[in-house]
Write an enzyme that holds these catalytic residues in place. Structure first.
Site, short mmCIF file in Angstrom:
data_model
loop_
_atom_site.label_atom_id
_atom_site.label_comp_id
_atom_site.label_asym_id
_atom_site.label_seq_id
_atom_site.Cartn_x
_atom_site.Cartn_y
_atom_site.Cartn_z
N LYS A 45 96.32 72.21 80.84
CA LYS A 45 94.99 72.54 80.82
C LYS A 45 94.03 71.52 81.44
O LYS A 45 92.84 71.39 81.58
CB LYS A 45 94.65 73.22 79.46
N GLY A 46 94.71 70.16 81.31
CA GLY A 46 94.08 68.90 81.39
C GLY A 46 93.32 68.84 82.78
O GLY A 46 92.23 68.01 82.89
N GLU A 100 96.12 66.46 89.07
CA GLU A 100 96.48 66.15 87.61
C GLU A 100 95.17 65.25 86.60
O GLU A 100 94.52 64.75 87.22
CB GLU A 100 97.60 65.10 87.66
N ASP A 101 95.35 65.23 85.55
CA ASP A 101 94.46 64.56 84.48
C ASP A 101 94.74 63.06 84.52
O ASP A 101 93.89 62.18 84.79
CB ASP A 101 94.15 65.25 83.36
N ASP A 104 100.78 59.05 83.66
CA ASP A 104 101.33 58.11 82.34
C ASP A 104 102.92 57.55 82.85
O ASP A 104 102.92 56.62 83.49
CB ASP A 104 101.27 59.00 81.12
N PHE A 153 95.53 55.44 74.39
CA PHE A 153 95.34 56.81 74.49
C PHE A 153 94.04 57.41 74.53
O PHE A 153 93.05 57.01 73.74
CB PHE A 153 95.93 57.64 73.45
N ASP A 160 93.34 65.83 76.06
CA ASP A 160 93.23 66.34 74.76
C ASP A 160 94.10 65.31 73.66
O ASP A 160 94.92 64.59 73.99
CB ASP A 160 93.67 67.52 74.56
N ARG A 166 88.99 68.15 74.76
CA ARG A 166 88.96 68.44 76.28
C ARG A 166 87.61 68.72 76.77
O ARG A 166 87.35 68.40 78.07
CB ARG A 166 89.63 69.70 76.63
P1 IMP Z 1 103.75 61.95 81.98
O1 IMP Z 1 104.69 62.76 82.45
O2 IMP Z 1 104.08 60.63 81.19
O3 IMP Z 1 103.07 61.15 83.53
O4 IMP Z 1 102.44 62.56 81.39
C1 IMP Z 1 101.60 62.98 81.81
C2 IMP Z 1 100.77 64.06 80.70
O5 IMP Z 1 101.03 63.14 79.56
C3 IMP Z 1 99.40 64.24 81.10
O6 IMP Z 1 99.04 65.27 81.96
C4 IMP Z 1 98.85 64.41 79.82
O7 IMP Z 1 99.05 65.70 79.33
C5 IMP Z 1 99.69 63.56 78.69
N1 IMP Z 1 98.94 62.20 78.66
C6 IMP Z 1 99.36 60.93 78.91
N2 IMP Z 1 98.64 60.01 78.43
C7 IMP Z 1 97.69 60.64 77.77
C8 IMP Z 1 96.31 60.20 77.22
O8 IMP Z 1 96.20 58.71 77.23
N3 IMP Z 1 95.50 61.07 76.72
C9 IMP Z 1 95.65 62.20 76.86
N4 IMP Z 1 96.96 62.99 77.26
C10 IMP Z 1 97.94 61.94 77.93
MG MG Z 2 98.67 67.40 81.19
#
Ligand code: IMP
Ligand code: MG
Length: 179
Positions: A45-46, A100-101, A104, A153, A160, A166
């Site tokens: 939903k991000g 994407e939001d 990470d 974070f 979220d 959100r």
């Molecule tokens: P990745 O697969 O580790 O790149 O993670 C991406 C997902 O992790 C994002 O779409 C978010 O839902 C979540 N995420 C990673 N870091 C944060 C943060 O600082 N705040 C909130 N959600 C995060």
């Molecule tokens: Mg996400």
């Protein structure tokens, strides 16, 4: 009020809007070389607030679609992602912009790109509101990034913490005692 839970605001609403205008212009240039109509694929939903702001600044002929995914339980490694809600329309031979939001570790967009190509997409570009390059575990980068953030974070503008925050219109960091 949820805003009282914040320790600080990192990125203001007007900074986000201004950056979406710039990204919209850049994406319009890219889209001119892509197969029309390009589909913007939002990851629920991000990405919802970012998708909504970004597409206001796109002048090209585009469509939008959404999917929801989750990583398999217990796999912070390169495990496959599970589709919770699939796209409504076929993407065979289509050009896509994945929205994407935040990127990470990079695992989500790496797996999603693979999945979208497996479903027959012709080209997949990635645009993310936020990027945390210091956290990367796999070799993948977004093509377009709104803002880089430190290893901290963040919540708001779609992001979220346990499904909360959100709806904040900006990006910030929670007070330590709340994590
Ligand atoms: P990745 O697969 O580790 O790149 O993670 C991406 C997902 O992790 C994002 O779409 C978010 O839902 C979540 N995420 C990673 N870091 C944060 C943060 O600082 N705040 C909130 N959600 C995060
Ligand atoms: Mg996400």
């Amino acid at each position: 009020m949820i805003k009282d839970d914040l320790k600080k605001i990192l990125i203001t609403e007007s900074q986000i809007i201004e950056r979406c205008k710039q990204l919209g212009k850049q994406l319009d240039k890219e889209i001119a070389h892509m197969r029309a109509p390009v589909t913007f694929v939002g990851i629920l939903k991000g990405s919802v607030p970012f998708m909504a702001e970004l597409i206001k600044h796109i002048e090209s002929d585009i469509e939008i679609d959404f999917m929801a995914v989750s990583s398999y339980q217990g796999t912070e490694s390169l495990g496959d992602i599970k589709i919770i809600k699939d796209l409504d329309h076929s993407i065979v031979d289509r050009d896509l912009v994945l929205v994407e939001d935040i990127v990470d570790t990079g695992i989500t967009i790496k797996q999603l790109k693979k999945l979208l190509y497996n479903k027959g997409a012709h080209d997949v570009k990635v645009v993310t509101l936020l990027d945390k390059p210091s956290r990367r575990k796999v070799d993948v980068e977004a093509d377009y990034t709104g803002f880089e953030v430190e290893n901290e974070f963040v919540v708001g503008f779609g992001l979220d913490y346990n499904q909360k925050y959100r709806n904040l219109p900006y990006v910030g960091v929670l007070k330590e005692e709340l994590y």
